[in-house]
Design a protein around this motif. Structure first.
Motif, PDB file in Angstrom:
ATOM      1  N   LYS A 352       0.859  -1.402   0.361  1.00  0.00           N
ATOM      2  CA  LYS A 352       0.199   0.295  -0.046  1.00  0.00           C
ATOM      3  C   LYS A 352       1.002   1.162   0.610  1.00  0.00           C
ATOM      4  O   LYS A 352       2.358   1.159  -0.008  1.00  0.00           O
ATOM      5  CB  LYS A 352      -0.895  -0.044   1.029  1.00  0.00           C
ATOM      6  N   LEU A 353       0.201   2.010  -0.540  1.00  0.00           N
ATOM      7  CA  LEU A 353       0.823   3.522  -0.253  1.00  0.00           C
ATOM      8  C   LEU A 353       1.198   4.084   1.239  1.00  0.00           C
ATOM      9  O   LEU A 353       0.844   3.661   1.643  1.00  0.00           O
ATOM     10  CB  LEU A 353      -0.359   4.713  -0.764  1.00  0.00           C
ATOM     11  N   CYS A 354       2.549   4.440   1.571  1.00  0.00           N
ATOM     12  CA  CYS A 354       3.403   4.637   3.237  1.00  0.00           C
ATOM     13  C   CYS A 354       2.946   5.851   3.286  1.00  0.00           C
ATOM     14  O   CYS A 354       1.627   6.600   2.882  1.00  0.00           O
ATOM     15  CB  CYS A 354       4.573   5.190   2.708  1.00  0.00           C
ATOM     16  N   TYR A 385       2.359   4.589  -7.648  1.00  0.00           N
ATOM     17  CA  TYR A 385       0.488   5.637  -7.152  1.00  0.00           C
ATOM     18  C   TYR A 385      -0.060   4.561  -8.016  1.00  0.00           C
ATOM     19  O   TYR A 385      -1.316   4.153  -8.031  1.00  0.00           O
ATOM     20  CB  TYR A 385       0.662   6.766  -8.141  1.00  0.00           C
ATOM     21  N   THR A 386       0.508   3.523  -8.675  1.00  0.00           N
ATOM     22  CA  THR A 386      -0.572   2.029  -9.121  1.00  0.00           C
ATOM     23  C   THR A 386      -0.978   1.946  -7.831  1.00  0.00           C
ATOM     24  O   THR A 386      -2.351   1.031  -8.499  1.00  0.00           O
ATOM     25  CB  THR A 386       0.230   1.209  -9.502  1.00  0.00           C
ATOM     26  N   LEU A 387      -0.693   1.292  -6.892  1.00  0.00           N
ATOM     27  CA  LEU A 387      -1.484   1.883  -5.278  1.00  0.00           C
ATOM     28  C   LEU A 387      -2.758   2.069  -5.111  1.00  0.00           C
ATOM     29  O   LEU A 387      -3.624   1.611  -4.672  1.00  0.00           O
ATOM     30  CB  LEU A 387      -0.682   1.082  -4.468  1.00  0.00           C
ATOM     31  N   GLY A 388      -3.149   3.545  -5.691  1.00  0.00           N
ATOM     32  CA  GLY A 388      -3.865   3.724  -5.931  1.00  0.00           C
ATOM     33  C   GLY A 388      -5.408   3.365  -6.319  1.00  0.00           C
ATOM     34  O   GLY A 388      -6.527   3.853  -6.254  1.00  0.00           O
ATOM     35  N   ALA A 389      -4.894   2.290  -6.830  1.00  0.00           N
ATOM     36  CA  ALA A 389      -6.417   1.722  -7.293  1.00  0.00           C
ATOM     37  C   ALA A 389      -6.840   0.336  -6.529  1.00  0.00           C
ATOM     38  O   ALA A 389      -8.190   0.051  -6.686  1.00  0.00           O
ATOM     39  CB  ALA A 389      -5.662   0.616  -8.540  1.00  0.00           C
ATOM     40  N   LEU A 390      -6.005   0.095  -5.447  1.00  0.00           N
ATOM     41  CA  LEU A 390      -6.778  -0.704  -4.161  1.00  0.00           C
ATOM     42  C   LEU A 390      -7.438   0.408  -3.147  1.00  0.00           C
ATOM     43  O   LEU A 390      -7.222   1.749  -3.515  1.00  0.00           O
ATOM     44  CB  LEU A 390      -5.646  -0.959  -3.742  1.00  0.00           C
ATOM     45  N   PRO A 391      -8.344   0.190  -2.871  1.00  0.00           N
ATOM     46  CA  PRO A 391      -8.903   0.734  -1.344  1.00  0.00           C
ATOM     47  C   PRO A 391      -8.369   1.070  -0.553  1.00  0.00           C
ATOM     48  O   PRO A 391      -6.489   0.264  -0.237  1.00  0.00           O
ATOM     49  CB  PRO A 391      -9.475  -0.276  -0.790  1.00  0.00           C
ATOM     50  N   PRO A 392      -7.967   2.645   0.431  1.00  0.00           N
ATOM     51  CA  PRO A 392      -9.172   3.298   0.026  1.00  0.00           C
ATOM     52  C   PRO A 392      -9.708   4.021  -1.202  1.00  0.00           C
ATOM     53  O   PRO A 392     -10.709   4.648  -1.126  1.00  0.00           O
ATOM     54  CB  PRO A 392      -9.329   4.049   1.601  1.00  0.00           C
ATOM     55  N   PHE A 393      -8.665   4.097  -2.094  1.00  0.00           N
ATOM     56  CA  PHE A 393      -8.860   5.143  -2.977  1.00  0.00           C
ATOM     57  C   PHE A 393      -9.742   4.812  -4.068  1.00  0.00           C
ATOM     58  O   PHE A 393     -10.840   5.112  -4.183  1.00  0.00           O
ATOM     59  CB  PHE A 393      -7.359   5.607  -3.002  1.00  0.00           C
ATOM     60  N   ASN A 394      -9.666   3.392  -4.858  1.00  0.00           N
ATOM     61  CA  ASN A 394     -10.214   3.016  -6.178  1.00  0.00           C
ATOM     62  C   ASN A 394     -10.475   4.087  -6.842  1.00  0.00           C
ATOM     63  O   ASN A 394     -11.177   3.896  -7.459  1.00  0.00           O
ATOM     64  CB  ASN A 394     -11.503   2.218  -5.483  1.00  0.00           C
ATOM     65  N   ALA A 395      -9.207   4.639  -7.477  1.00  0.00           N
ATOM     66  CA  ALA A 395      -9.005   6.278  -7.712  1.00  0.00           C
ATOM     67  C   ALA A 395      -8.830   6.433  -9.425  1.00  0.00           C
ATOM     68  O   ALA A 395      -9.035   7.041 -10.200  1.00  0.00           O
ATOM     69  CB  ALA A 395      -7.881   6.788  -7.205  1.00  0.00           C
TER      70      ALA A 395
END
Lengths: 533, 194
Positions: A352-354, A385-395
């Motif tokens: 996840k994003l730090c 920033y690919t981790l922005g695909a995962l919750p909580p962002f789902n961006a």
């Protein structure tokens, strides 16, 4: 000499330094990054004046390596497997020009996709281009092969590929170095001035030379290099063990006492005579390959053989993913008593994003700005920033290849999906995003591009980014209106203002760029410690 | 002699540093060793693990075969369970810190995790974090766990200390000393209590 404790990647790097390397050229990518980093950090390399800074992508890196080889010096290029796609154009053509100074390409593949978007097998590229490929089975072999590869490159005037996979790249073992370090080559221009001029008239001639070379390369594979046939007593099965798979096979036969004949393949072209011998002498063949079943398919051919050939294609080994000692045990019919069953309480723990990562604040602002437009409009790219695909962002809704965020957003906008947004990192932008942005400007497509500038190539562990200090001027130079190049500070306290700016630029009917700028939190900590020193 | 170890935890907790330290000590002792580890994306707060193999004889595979691991050394209890398919059912040990690192919404009930660890015949489930805090090095849990495990590893504690020195030398004397202190504290608790 004492043994050094080295990762497979580091063994390659140390070997290149010892083999008279003049320069390494690369863009960071797991699992290849540590090769170049090792050379950058090496005192010996500094004293020898070996060039080692990062290039802005794999294509520019490989072309520079080709240029250094043109000038007669030993050059090395390193990339992860998908980097070979970016460098494919110079790669294929460098097989036609051939090498002047020793030219070695390291491709680090990632079967099982530990940190990648596919598990393509770079041996395919070597075969495609008709150049030799070496595939070490351990760290010592990796070290020794680099020396051999440079020598072979100069002897046969061809680039040579060394293909490793994650398990070797990121596994440590003791390595014995050579006693002496080779002196770097002197500047020597190509004897034939037409060698690098690939006009059809020259290219046709060079291609014939390349084809003629194949007999010599085959002879190296059969007789002089890293392949060997180990005769067994039980002729029911013959095993072709490529690269790392040899280790997994031997793990199942303590003391190396495998009853079957084994063809250990660590060098391509595939040694045809040795292969014919093991085929003739055995009732059936098992082909073990770390990666794709390339040689299993070639050996099988299109038509049915008389003998059964087992491997990934008939399900003896799983079709995808890495090999393991257990999967190989099963393939040779050895029963293994496993361990305990993994209890169901064990939950997956995805990366996840730090905490404190600037991308978190960028995504919070973007999600807020996009909430009235609905889902599936944000295209993204390769990086932390690919981790922005995962919750909580789902961006974000896409991550395909380096730079594709901008061009996919453009194509979708041209299909009337409006608005569309691209999210790309600073380093990925200079890797492959700039030309896509130029396409947007030339066609004046309403796309909003967020270039997340964290001052570093973060995912692979803080490597210098070619974009640092240049993003605004690059965008303006490409043709983005200066009024629509906006820099924001992704901090919680600025959320409201940042949302407002993103909304304004989305509303703009042309190309706009927003640069959320704040240091990667890992990098910021490293910088602080460096300054303290 | 041959020992296969899985070191595990969550990215950033120092599991990979412990692996590097044991490797250095083993190489110093003239042993064969192979150590495979996870890099890249998983280091961002995901699960990380390292397969470490030591032997008097040459080692073939970089990966430990399932069912053959002698020791799982973990700085986080749920992570210790993630790799029990590798553990030798008869003689394998788990040594783990007892404090959960909760960075996912669906982290299981700790009582369940403890129950599962108790099902493994040979295990040490201990609050090593408390020891790390007591000696003023809350980030040194990995070194405390390593110190405790050193009782069961056939590696001299002096060799491990030298490897700790070597591993952290770049980070300065203060960090080296703090980590050696943590290593010793772990060993002490293993000698006295475990």
């Amino acid at each position: 000499m004492d043994k050094l404790l080295l990762l497979g990647d580091e063994a390659i790097a140390q070997a290149a330094i010892d083999a008279g390397l003049s320069g390494v050229f690369a863009y960071p990518g797991t699992p290849s990054t540590e090769i170049t980093e090792y050379i950058q950090d090496s005192k010996q390399a500094k004293e020898l004046g070996i060039r080692s800074t990062w290039s802005c992508n794999e294509k520019t890196a490989m072309e520079s390596a080709i240029g250094m080889s043109y000038a007669g010096k030993r050059a090395m290029f390193c990339c992860k497997h998908v980097g070979m796609n970016v460098a494919a154009d110079p790669f294929m053509n460098s097989a036609i020009t051939g090498a002047n100074g020793g030219l070695v390409y390291i491709a680090a593949d990632d079967p099982s996709m530990h940190s990648s978007q596919d598990e393509q097998d770079s041996r395919q590229y070597a075969d495609f281009a008709l150049i030799p490929c070496l595939e070490p089975s351990n760290q010592q072999e990796a070290y020794d092969m680099v020396h051999y590869a440079f020598d072979m490159s100069e002897k046969y005037h061809t680039p040579v590929m060394i293909r490793v996979t994650t398990r070797l790249a990121h596994s440590r073992a003791g390595v014995v170095r050579r006693e002496s370090v080779k002196t770097q080559n002197a500047l020597t221009l190509p004897a034939d001035k037409r060698q690098y001029i690939l006009l059809p008239v020259n290219a046709k001639r060079h291609y014939k030379t390349l084809i003629a070379k194949q007999a010599d390369l085959m002879c190296e594979s059969e007789n002089h290099g890293f392949n060997r046939l180990i005769e067994g007593t039980d002729k029911k099965l013959g095993i072709v063990a490529c690269g790392l798979s040899y280790n997994y096979l031997m793990e199942n036969f303590p003391g190396g006492k495998c009853p079957y004949s084994v063809l250990k393949v660590s060098q391509y072209p595939m040694p045809e005579k040795l292969l014919q011998k093991i085929y003739d002498e055995s009732d059936e063949l098992l082909v073990l390959e770390e990666g794709q079943p390339i040689y299993e398919r070639l050996i099988k051919g299109l038509l049915k053989n008389n003998k059964a050939i087992h491997g990934r294609l008939d399900g003896t080994i799983q079709r995808d993913g890495e090999l393991s000692p257990n999967s190989v045990a099963k393939a040779v019919g050895i029963e293994v008593e496993g361990g305990f069953e993994i209890p169901s309480v064990v939950a997956p723990r995805p990366p996840k994003l730090c905490d404190g990562c600037p991308h978190r604040d960028s995504y919070l602002a973007l999600n807020e700005a996009m909430k009235d437009f609905g889902d599936s409009r944000v295209f993204s790219d390769i990086g932390c920033y690919t981790l922005g695909a995962l919750p909580p962002f789902n961006a974000i809704y896409s991550t395909v290849d380096m730079g594709a965020s901008i061009t996919m957003a453009k194509g979708a906008a041209e299909a009337d999906l409006k608005p569309t947004v691209a999210v790309i990192g600073d380093s990925t932008f200079t890797h492959s995003g700039m030309t896509g942005l130029l396409d947007c400007c030339v066609d004046n497509i309403p796309v909003t591009v967020l270039i997340l500038d964290n001052d570093i190539t973060a995912m692979t562990g803080s490597q210098r980014s070619s974009a640092t200090g240049r993003i605004e001027s690059i965008c303006a130079g490409i043709g983005v209106e200066p009024a629509h190049i906006r820099v924001i500070s992704p901090l919680a306290k600025n959320l409201e203002e940042n949302v407002k700016i993103i909304k304004e630029e989305i509303a703009y009917k042309g190309v706009s760029v927003i640069i959320p700028r704040r240091d990667c939190i890992v990098w910021a900590n490293k910088k602080r410690k460096m300054l303290k020193k | 002699m041959k020992i296969d170890i899985i070191l595990c935890g969550v990215g950033g907790m120092g599991a990979l540093s412990s692996a590097a330290i044991i490797s250095k000590a083993a190489l110093e002792m003239g042993m064969y060793m192979k150590q495979a580890e996870t890099h890249g994306m998983s280091q961002r707060g995901g699960d990380v693990q390292s397969h470490l193999r030591l032997s008097d004889e040459p080692i073939a595979s970089d990966l430990i075969p399932e069912g053959q691991c002698d020791l799982i050394l973990s700085v986080e209890p749920m992570e210790a369970l993630r790799y029990v398919n590798f553990l030798n059912k008869k003689s394998g040990w788990i040594i783990t810190d007892s404090n959960p690192f909760v960075n996912i919404p669906n982290y299981p009930d700790m009582a369940e995790v403890e129950k599962e660890i108790n099902k493994i015949p040979n295990h040490i489930f201990h609050d090593f974090t408390k020891i790390a805090k007591e000696i003023g090095n809350p980030k040194g849990v990995n070194m405390v766990v390593l110190g405790a495990a050193s009782k069961y590893l056939k590696i001299d504690i002096e060799k491990l200390e030298a490897a700790v020195r070597n591993n952290f030398a770049k980070k300065g004397e203060e960090i080296v000393d703090a980590n050696i202190k943590a290593l010793r504290a772990g060993r002490e608790v293993a000698d006295k209590q475990l």
